[in-house]
Design an enzyme around this catalytic site. Structure first.
Site, short mmCIF file in Angstrom:
data_model
loop_
_atom_site.label_atom_id
_atom_site.label_comp_id
_atom_site.label_asym_id
_atom_site.label_seq_id
_atom_site.Cartn_x
_atom_site.Cartn_y
_atom_site.Cartn_z
CG HIS A 118 2.61 7.45 9.55
ND1 HIS A 118 1.90 8.46 10.15
CD2 HIS A 118 1.83 6.34 9.61
CE1 HIS A 118 0.72 7.99 10.55
NE2 HIS A 118 0.66 6.71 10.25
CE LYS A 171 -11.36 6.34 10.11
NZ LYS A 171 -9.93 6.02 10.25
NE ARG A 219 0.97 1.22 15.48
CZ ARG A 219 -0.11 1.99 15.54
NH1 ARG A 219 0.00 3.26 15.79
NH2 ARG A 219 -1.31 1.47 15.39
CB SER A 274 -2.39 9.74 13.66
OG SER A 274 -1.48 9.40 12.65
O1 PNS Z 1 -4.17 4.15 8.76
P1 PNS Z 1 -5.45 3.38 8.73
O2 PNS Z 1 -6.62 4.29 8.95
O3 PNS Z 1 -5.44 2.19 9.66
O4 PNS Z 1 -5.59 2.80 7.21
C1 PNS Z 1 -6.64 1.92 6.87
C2 PNS Z 1 -6.68 1.72 5.35
C3 PNS Z 1 -6.78 3.05 4.63
C4 PNS Z 1 -5.43 1.01 4.90
C5 PNS Z 1 -7.92 0.82 5.05
O5 PNS Z 1 -9.04 1.34 5.68
C6 PNS Z 1 -8.21 0.69 3.57
O6 PNS Z 1 -7.46 0.10 2.83
N1 PNS Z 1 -9.35 1.26 3.13
C7 PNS Z 1 -9.75 1.28 1.73
C8 PNS Z 1 -11.01 0.47 1.50
C9 PNS Z 1 -10.69 -0.99 1.32
O7 PNS Z 1 -9.98 -1.39 0.43
N2 PNS Z 1 -11.27 -1.82 2.22
C10 PNS Z 1 -11.01 -3.23 2.25
C11 PNS Z 1 -9.66 -3.50 2.92
S1 PNS Z 1 -9.62 -5.08 3.58
#
Ligand code: PNS
Length: 179
Positions: free
Chosen positions: A34, A58, A107, A145
């Site tokens: 990150h 979560k 990645r 993570s």
């Molecule tokens: O590190 P992660 O858990 O893969 O991050 C995922 C994240 C936080 C980027 C994604 O779940 C997100 O943007 N969630 C917010 C809700 C949202 O906007 N959902 C529609 C996205 S297409």
């Protein structure tokens, strides 16, 4: 102005307030992968906002406050980095903070499908916000993570994969059983 049909530019970039990127994620916990992406983001954008999703569904290892503190510690004194939390739609958050770009690390090919779907959905939700993918340094292409937590819990060495403070906090969380 930008010549691309269907794309309106607004937010900080159009206002001339500098380019602001949001780097969203769970960061449970932040890894050196990150940090590598954040460093790359800072080379391209004027400011990077690290936005931690608050997701009551979560069950993270670190509370959102702990995750904020760990990232803040890593960027102490770096005025161009802000650490924040958000809930709801990412694009709404980005608009609220004046960010015109979402940064995501890519990645491996296995990340691509999920990331591509999210990028296109976010574009549909808000065509003003562009997603930019950044590749981490080779050495971090396998770091996540989830794997860091698993390896640490099973006694593996993660010292090269996370900041020192994160390693210390992992030890506190998992107790003496881990390294
Ligand atoms: O590190 P992660 O858990 O893969 O991050 C995922 C994240 C936080 C980027 C994604 O779940 C997100 O943007 N969630 C917010 C809700 C949202 O906007 N959902 C529609 C996205 S297409």
């Amino acid at each position: 102005m930008n010549g691309r049909k269907g794309v309106r530019r607004k937010g900080a970039a159009r206002r001339g307030g500098g380019s602001v990127a949001v780097y969203p994620g769970s960061f449970d916990p932040v890894t050196n992968g990150h940090l590598d992406i954040i460093t790359r983001g800072l080379a391209v954008f004027d400011a990077v906002i690290i936005a931690i999703l608050v997701n009551p569904q979560k069950h993270p290892l670190f509370t959102v406050e702990e995750r904020v503190a760990l990232i803040r510690e890593a960027y102490k004194g770096e005025a161009r980095v802000r650490v924040d939390t958000f809930s709801g739609l990412l694009v709404d958050y980005a608009e609220r903070v004046g960010a015109s770009v979402i940064v995501r690390g890519l990645r491996a090919v296995s990340d691509f499908e999920y990331e591509f779907q999210m990028a296109l959905m976010n574009r549909r939700l808000d065509p003003n916000i562009e997603t930019v993918f950044m590749a981490p340094a080779d050495g971090y292409s396998y770091v996540s993570s989830r794997l860091v937590k698993e390896v640490f819990q099973l006694g593996g060495d993660v010292s090269a994969l996370v900041p020192k403070l994160v390693e210390r906090r992992l030890r506190e969380k998992y107790g003496k059983a881990a390294r």
